[in-house]
Design a protein around this motif. Structure first.
Motif, PDB file in Angstrom:
ATOM      1  N   GLU A 194       0.827  -1.200   0.000  1.00 56.69           N
ATOM      2  CA  GLU A 194       0.000   0.000   0.000  1.00 56.69           C
ATOM      3  C   GLU A 194       0.874   1.269   0.000  1.00 56.69           C
ATOM      4  O   GLU A 194       0.549   2.265  -0.656  1.00 56.69           O
ATOM      5  N   PHE A 195       1.990   1.190   0.734  1.00 54.96           N
ATOM      6  CA  PHE A 195       2.896   2.338   0.804  1.00 54.96           C
ATOM      7  C   PHE A 195       3.535   2.590  -0.562  1.00 54.96           C
ATOM      8  O   PHE A 195       3.711   3.751  -0.988  1.00 54.96           O
ATOM      9  N   ARG A 196       3.895   1.521  -1.275  1.00 50.39           N
ATOM     10  CA  ARG A 196       4.480   1.659  -2.609  1.00 50.39           C
ATOM     11  C   ARG A 196       3.468   2.190  -3.611  1.00 50.39           C
ATOM     12  O   ARG A 196       3.833   2.829  -4.604  1.00 50.39           O
ATOM     13  N   ASN A 197       2.184   1.947  -3.366  1.00 52.93           N
ATOM     14  CA  ASN A 197       1.142   2.430  -4.277  1.00 52.93           C
ATOM     15  C   ASN A 197       0.768   3.876  -4.037  1.00 52.93           C
ATOM     16  O   ASN A 197      -0.218   4.374  -4.611  1.00 52.93           O
ATOM     17  N   GLY A 198       1.492   4.555  -3.163  1.00 48.09           N
ATOM     18  CA  GLY A 198       1.289   5.982  -2.973  1.00 48.09           C
ATOM     19  C   GLY A 198       0.413   6.369  -1.805  1.00 48.09           C
ATOM     20  O   GLY A 198       0.089   7.548  -1.629  1.00 48.09           O
TER      21      GLY A 198
ATOM     22  N   VAL B 171       1.255   7.125   5.185  1.00 50.40           N
ATOM     23  CA  VAL B 171       1.613   6.153   6.220  1.00 50.40           C
ATOM     24  C   VAL B 171       0.369   5.650   6.956  1.00 50.40           C
ATOM     25  O   VAL B 171       0.182   4.446   7.151  1.00 50.40           O
ATOM     26  N   GLN B 172      -0.499   6.575   7.366  1.00 49.25           N
ATOM     27  CA  GLN B 172      -1.690   6.184   8.114  1.00 49.25           C
ATOM     28  C   GLN B 172      -2.625   5.337   7.270  1.00 49.25           C
ATOM     29  O   GLN B 172      -3.186   4.337   7.751  1.00 49.25           O
ATOM     30  N   GLN B 173      -2.784   5.710   5.991  1.00 54.17           N
ATOM     31  CA  GLN B 173      -3.651   4.920   5.113  1.00 54.17           C
ATOM     32  C   GLN B 173      -3.061   3.538   4.842  1.00 54.17           C
ATOM     33  O   GLN B 173      -3.789   2.542   4.783  1.00 54.17           O
ATOM     34  N   ALA B 174      -1.746   3.485   4.658  1.00 53.41           N
ATOM     35  CA  ALA B 174      -1.091   2.199   4.381  1.00 53.41           C
ATOM     36  C   ALA B 174      -1.259   1.235   5.556  1.00 53.41           C
ATOM     37  O   ALA B 174      -1.542   0.047   5.363  1.00 53.41           O
ATOM     38  N   ILE B 175      -1.096   1.769   6.779  1.00 57.23           N
ATOM     39  CA  ILE B 175      -1.269   0.912   7.963  1.00 57.23           C
ATOM     40  C   ILE B 175      -2.714   0.422   8.053  1.00 57.23           C
ATOM     41  O   ILE B 175      -2.978  -0.767   8.271  1.00 57.23           O
ATOM     42  N   HIS B 176      -3.649   1.340   7.866  1.00 58.94           N
ATOM     43  CA  HIS B 176      -5.063   0.987   7.963  1.00 58.94           C
ATOM     44  C   HIS B 176      -5.449  -0.048   6.916  1.00 58.94           C
ATOM     45  O   HIS B 176      -6.083  -1.077   7.237  1.00 58.94           O
ATOM     46  N   GLU B 177      -5.088   0.221   5.665  1.00 57.73           N
ATOM     47  CA  GLU B 177      -5.446  -0.715   4.590  1.00 57.73           C
ATOM     48  C   GLU B 177      -4.696  -2.038   4.713  1.00 57.73           C
ATOM     49  O   GLU B 177      -5.201  -3.083   4.319  1.00 57.73           O
TER      50      GLU B 177
ATOM     51  N   VAL C 101       3.828  11.007  10.211  1.00 56.36           N
ATOM     52  CA  VAL C 101       4.985  10.145   9.972  1.00 56.36           C
ATOM     53  C   VAL C 101       5.141   9.988   8.464  1.00 56.36           C
ATOM     54  O   VAL C 101       4.174   9.709   7.747  1.00 56.36           O
ATOM     55  N   ASN C 102       6.361  10.181   7.983  1.00 49.90           N
ATOM     56  CA  ASN C 102       6.614  10.060   6.554  1.00 49.90           C
ATOM     57  C   ASN C 102       7.316   8.757   6.179  1.00 49.90           C
ATOM     58  O   ASN C 102       7.387   8.401   5.006  1.00 49.90           O
ATOM     59  N   LYS C 103       7.847   8.050   7.174  1.00 42.92           N
ATOM     60  CA  LYS C 103       8.618   6.837   6.898  1.00 42.92           C
ATOM     61  C   LYS C 103       8.306   5.777   7.945  1.00 42.92           C
ATOM     62  O   LYS C 103       8.194   6.089   9.131  1.00 42.92           O
TER      63      LYS C 103
END
Length: 616
Positions: free
Chosen positions: A532-536, A539-545, A611-613
């Protein structure tokens, strides 16, 4: 807001971990070598017994870690197995046959944990040590009882029909021979009995002799019934006498395997299993001369038995009823405060007792206590132990009225013996005596070696999983390993809480396997977050998804494993069940820690922050 838990979820997680840790703690304290002193035949240990034990310890100059009297039993704890063995030998010599001195392993759990009912996991025979018996059912005695029942039944039928006979006796090959006055009477008897006894084969022999032989199908059913009933009765007896997690199963045609974890003393185990206590109710032959009978002049239809004080009593050979028909028994006190045992019978037993006592009011009836004990001698041919039949009349009472499905017996020495007799009768009278053809004692040293090897395997599996997760997923790997350790604590805590769960070597294998695959859920979650993080995604959305997308895959994978574990438990026996239990518990706790536990830590670290990373 994304990636934030409400307070109740954090509290739920903390409470679950604290409960798991609390009930896992007793497993760290181990067990003390102990000696347990209990009374034989219902005699309870008392304060005087405790003083006697203390005196023996002082004479031997042995110091115990603790010595306590609880519920009529004394438990003495010691520091080493060598001291334990010395104490047992000294106590056996000092206390005699009135007490059973058994080796045991007592949990060294602190009192504050015991107050919370926190106990260590129950360990199987391969881990804790214990005794293993291979027992053989005495088929000759079982078929002998069946032969006697056949004789009684044939006598009753002939009397009912009015067919006279001279003698009824046992013959070889489980056959009954009946002699009549002439061939015509014999032929009438065969014609009448053939229609009433389909499981018997009747043959004429000589001029006036009839032979009744049990059919092959009837003999096969009798053997099968003897083994199956003895298995059920042994299970009930061991459970009611408080042996935890026994294994009782059939082996071959007439053998039974019994394993008792935690019991190191074969004498104590034999006391539990070999007690073939049953009752026989017989009419007293009041017309017989007791003195003459005691000197050998006994009527043909009677035999002499003794009361507990040695007083002879002449009883008729015919058994009115046996303990096989007893469905329940409880101990109590009569109107004068004397101990008694209340007996309940099944329908067949109730009818037999009712039919007999209606015509015997005013006559004395005796209660005969029967036990089969190891004589200490071996058969020269087979090498098996020779069992001796011990009988004593515990009660003679006049039949005051017609008895039915329930009645009581008195004449018992003390309440403890009444409770013991009641317990054994309730657990069931063995259909036939059993002989121990093989016995093994698995010592605690071997069990400790198995535990050590199992813990090493568990530790190395845990280390390998931790190294893998930290190297590949960095900070998220550390979070996953925290959940892994919490998972192990919860497995141990749940195993300690479940009353029916026993840990065996296959069970340890199940825990190791569970730990090895427990990180699968976190691998799925972490890979989904990275994707999810690689798909743009932020951070918060990537963790949630990541957690949301991996949830269905995690549930599907663990559900199939849980179904397999349930099937293994349902159809498996012994070690297979141990593996299934730990696997099922491990799957459930790993889902909880991987989904709820790691998410809570991630939310605390990253939730609601810019958080950016990610360290993943």
């Amino acid at each position: 807001m994304l990636n934030r838990y409400p307070l109740w979820k954090y509290l739920m997680l903390v409470v679950a971990l604290l409960i798991g840790l609390l009930y896992a703690l007793p497993n760290l304290y181990g067990e003390d070598p102990a000696v347990q002193i209990t009374g034989a035949r219902g005699i309870a240990a008392s304060e005087s017994t405790l003083i006697q034990v203390q005196n023996v310890l002082q004479e031997q100059q042995i110091t115990s870690k603790s010595l306590a009297l609880e519920s009529g039993a004394i438990l003495a704890r010691f520091s080493t197995p060598d001291i334990q063995l010395r104490v047992r030998e000294a106590l056996v010599n000092a206390l005699g046959e009135k007490y059973v001195v058994a080796l045991n392993l007592a949990p060294a759990t602190p009192n504050w944990l015991r107050m919370l009912r926190a106990e260590p996991m129950k360990l199987g025979l391969d881990l804790r040590g214990g005794v293993h018996f291979l027992m053989e059912v005495d088929m000759e005695t079982a078929l002998g009882k069946l032969q006697e029942q056949t004789m009684d039944s044939l006598r009753s039928d002939l009397r009912e029909k009015g067919i006279p006979y001279a003698t009824v006796r046992k013959a070889d090959d489980n056959t009954v021979e009946i002699r009549f006055r002439d061939a015509a009477t014999r032929n009438d008897a065969i014609s009448y009995l053939t229609t009433r006894h389909r499981d018997l084969v009747f043959n004429a022999s000589g001029d006036n002799l009839m032979r009744a032989m049990m059919s092959a199908e009837r003999l096969r059913e009798a053997r099968e019934y003897a083994v199956q009933q003895n298995i059920n009765i042994l299970r009930n007896r061991v459970n009611q006498l408080g042996v935890a997690e026994p294994l009782v199963q059939r082996q071959g045609a007439d053998r039974i395997v019994v394993e008792l974890p935690g019991i190191q003393d074969t004498a104590r185990a034999k006391e539990i299993l070999g007690a073939t206590a049953t009752l026989e109710f017989r009419l007293v032959n009041s017309s017989a001369d007791v003195t003459a009978a005691a000197n050998g002049r006994v009527p043909v239809d009677s035999e002499v038995k003794n009361m507990r004080d040695g007083t002879p009593v002449v009883l008729y050979k015919r058994v009115i009823l046996t303990g096989d028909h007893i469905t329940d028994s409880t101990s109590g006190a009569d109107e004068y405060g004397r101990p008694q045992v209340n007996i309940s019978l099944d329908s067949a037993g109730g009818n037999a007792m009712s039919n007999f006592t209606k015509d015997s009011i005013g006559k004395p009836m005796a209660t005969l206590f029967v036990e089969y004990k190891d004589s200490g001698k071996k058969d020269a041919t087979s090498g098996r132990s020779i069992l001796e039949k011990h009988e004593e009349v515990i009660n003679v009472a006049t039949i005051q009225s017609r008895l039915g499905n329930s009645f009581r017996i008195t004449g018992i020495d003390n309440p403890n013996e009444a409770r013991q007799l009641s317990l054994l009768l309730r657990a069931g009278a063995l259909i036939a005596p059993i002989q121990i053809v093989e016995e093994r004692t698995i010592g605690p040293t071997l069990g400790m070696q198995n535990i050590t090897q199992g813990l090493e395997a568990c530790l190395w599996g845990l280390v390998a999983s931790i190294v893998f997760m930290v190297v590949f997923y960095k900070g998220f790997g550390v979070i996953a390993t925290t959940a892994l350790v919490a998972n192990l604590v919860l497995i141990v805590g749940v195993m300690s809480l479940l009353p029916g769960a026993t840990l065996t070597m296959p069970g340890i294998a199940g825990i190791v396997l569970t730990l090895a695959v427990a990180v699968d859920a976190n691998v799925l979650i972490n890979e989904r977050i990275k994707e999810e993080f690689r798909n743009g995604r932020t951070v918060q959305q990537a963790i949630h998804e990541g957690y949301k997308g991996a949830f269905s895959s995690i549930v599907d994978a663990n559900l199939t494993t849980m179904i397999t574990a349930v099937i293994l438990y349902a159809v498996g026996t012994g070690s297979i069940k141990g593996f299934a239990i730990t696997t099922a518990i491990g799957v459930a706790t790993s889902m909880f820690t991987a989904i709820v536990g790691t998410r809570a830590i991630v939310n605390l670290v990253y939730g609601g922050k810019r958080v950016n990373k990610l360290s993943i």
